[in-house]
Design an enzyme around this catalytic site. Structure first.
Site, PDB file in Angstrom:
ATOM      1  N   GLN A 203       0.768  -1.238   0.000  1.00  9.01           N
ATOM      2  CA  GLN A 203       0.000   0.000   0.000  1.00  9.01           C
ATOM      3  C   GLN A 203       0.803   1.296   0.000  1.00  9.01           C
ATOM      4  OE1 GLN A 203      -3.536   2.214   2.609  1.00  9.01           O
ATOM      5  NE2 GLN A 203      -3.006   0.111   3.063  1.00  9.01           N
TER       6      GLN A 203
ATOM      7  N   GLU B  24       0.886  -0.989   8.742  1.00  8.50           N
ATOM      8  CA  GLU B  24       0.017   0.140   9.040  1.00  8.50           C
ATOM      9  C   GLU B  24      -0.164   0.398  10.535  1.00  8.50           C
ATOM     10  OE1 GLU B  24      -2.236   3.264   9.125  1.00  8.50           O
ATOM     11  OE2 GLU B  24      -1.717   2.508   7.144  1.00  8.50           O
TER      12      GLU B  24
ATOM     13  N   ASP C 141       0.305   3.825   6.021  1.00 12.55           N
ATOM     14  CA  ASP C 141       0.632   3.419   4.652  1.00 12.55           C
ATOM     15  C   ASP C 141       0.340   4.527   3.643  1.00 12.55           C
ATOM     16  OD1 ASP C 141       1.742   0.828   4.739  1.00 12.55           O
ATOM     17  OD2 ASP C 141      -0.196  -0.049   5.149  1.00 12.55           O
TER      18      ASP C 141
ATOM     19  N   GLY D 178      -8.904  21.666  18.184  1.00  7.19           N
ATOM     20  CA  GLY D 178      -8.582  23.049  17.885  1.00  7.19           C
ATOM     21  C   GLY D 178      -8.914  24.037  18.971  1.00  7.19           C
ATOM     22  N   GLY D 179      -9.272  23.558  20.157  1.00  3.91           N
ATOM     23  CA  GLY D 179      -9.553  24.466  21.250  1.00  3.91           C
ATOM     24  C   GLY D 179     -11.023  24.798  21.425  1.00  3.91           C
TER      25      GLY D 179
END
Length: 424
Positions: free
Chosen positions: A16, A138, A167, A246-247
């Site tokens: 992959q 993976e 991958d 993100g807060g």
């Protein structure tokens, strides 16, 4: 004209990570020559087979727009053919186990002797160091790169994600490295090595978690739910469930039909800028100015209560109705889309992100198309090659073998038994 017209890629990749990279380059117009073991080919051709006698979806969905040549690189004639391929190609891409190319007699130094302009791009599990000889897949990459330790709920074990960030994520990083090296070659005239370790690629995608690791020195991470719940932080970035990174507080919430549909959920962010519309939508207008609710810091210890109230509302709506109501108000929400919904999505099909591909052995199947859109380099997704389908074509048209010389290569056993018939 396509962006990479005229660029030849010698594709020694399998499974992959490498095929993701070379498929992307092929979509942009590069001539990708996939080198495969005679009679065997890429291992994924026969892994997770769903149509007897046909290449698996595992293989077909990672090898569009390529040409396949069977080649035994241990055969003397095969070594000669490989040498000529290296002479003709701009890039060699490989994701062999460490040292495999050296054992074949094609070290980086030897490859440079053959073609000083070639770029050799490699995917490895780890970069130089004590783990560089270890095999990586993976889920191992997700664990070693920091993803698993920060994924899941605080009271549960580490989890890997369904996205193939080890991958396919590394394949995308490698493609960027190749393009950068090609650009530099235009200035210097020299090729170079490009390395994309899977651990490094996963770590790059986990950078916000390393951000939070360093923020811990200044105190608890207040945007994490555990802060509002009074749970102490440890020495490392914790698992945060479905909190937004993100807060802005965010959670996955049930929607109408969740009892029978495992994907009847929405992601809902209580962004500070739209707190008042949120209160109106869920029938809690008093929260807009109430003590303990009016400002983001005040709400941190009440997130379970707040999201509980929001979920009472979302459970009366389908996930798409939540979108229809919230988007005009700029409230950030998103439906949890199943793979079935994605594969049937009209918008994704219109843009070529989901495509139908015809295959001579397995019929029509759906696949992911090119995720990057260039206005002057449109992408046409063509089917993956059959094993060795283009061997004679590549020998003749790319390497210039013809007549007795072509027949000698075919008869040598270097390019597979099937090619004897193909050449006749």
């Amino acid at each position: 004209m396509k962006a990479l017209d005229g660029i030849k890629i010698l594709d020694f990749t399998h499974v992959q990570s490498g095929p993701t990279c070379t498929q992307l380059l092929a979509w942009f117009g590069a001539d990708v020559l996939k080198v495969e073991r005679p009679g065997v080919g890429d291992a994924t051709r026969k892994q997770l087979v769903d149509v007897p006698g046909a290449d698996s979806l595992y293989f077909t969905m990672l090898n569009h727009n390529k040409r396949s040549i069977e080649l035994n690189s241990k055969n003397e004639t095969g070594k000669e053919v490989l040498t000529r391929l290296i002479e003709e190609c701009d890039v060699l891409v490989e994701n062999f186990a460490p040292g495999a190319l050296d054992r074949m007699g094609f070290s980086w130094e030897r490859i440079q002797e053959i073609n000083p302009r070639i770029i050799m791009a490699s995917v490895k599990g780890f970069g130089p160091g004590k783990y560089e000889d270890c095999k990586v897949y993976e889920n191992v990459a997700q664990c070693a790169g920091g993803a698993a330790s920060t994924t899941g709920f605080l009271d549960g074990p580490p989890l890997v994600t369904g996205a193939q960030i080890g991958d396919s994520g590394t394949g995308l990083h490698l493609a960027l490295g190749i393009m950068t090296a090609l650009f530099q070659r235009e200035r210097t005239g020299r090729g170079q090595k490009v390395l994309a370790p899977m651990q490094d690629g996963v770590l790059n995608l986990c950078r916000v978690k390393l951000r939070d690791q360093q923020r811990l020195d200044a105190g608890p991470l207040k945007e994490y739910s555990q802060f509002g719940e009074g749970i102490p932080f440890g020495e490392a970035t914790p698992r945060a469930g479905n909190d937004s990174g993100g807060g802005q507080p965010g959670r996955i919430l049930k929607c109408k039909g969740w009892e029978t549909d495992p994907n009847a959920y929405t992601y809902f962010i209580t962004q500070a800028a739209v707190w008042e519309p949120i209160c109106d939508v869920i029938g809690k207008p008093e929260w807009k100015t109430a003590e303990g609710y009016a400002t983001p810091p005040e709400r941190l210890d009440k997130l379970n209560e707040i999201f509980g109230a929001i979920e009472e509302w979302t459970m009366t709506k389908t996930k798409f109705e939540v979108m229809d109501i919230c988007n005009p108000l700029n409230i950030p929400v998103g439906p949890i889309l199943s793979t079935k919904e994605l594969i049937e999505d009209e918008g994704l099909r219109a843009t070529g992100t989901i495509v139908d591909v015809d295959h001579p052995e397995r019929g029509t199947y759906a696949s992911v198309g090119c995720p990057i859109k260039l206005s002057d380099s449109p992408v046409d997704v063509t089917r993956s090659p059959l094993l060795g389908e283009h061997t004679v074509e590549i020998l003749r048209d790319v390497l210039g073998y013809e007549g007795e010389a072509l027949q000698a290569v075919i008869e040598s056993g270097a390019v597979g038994e099937a090619q004897k018939t193909a050449a006749e």
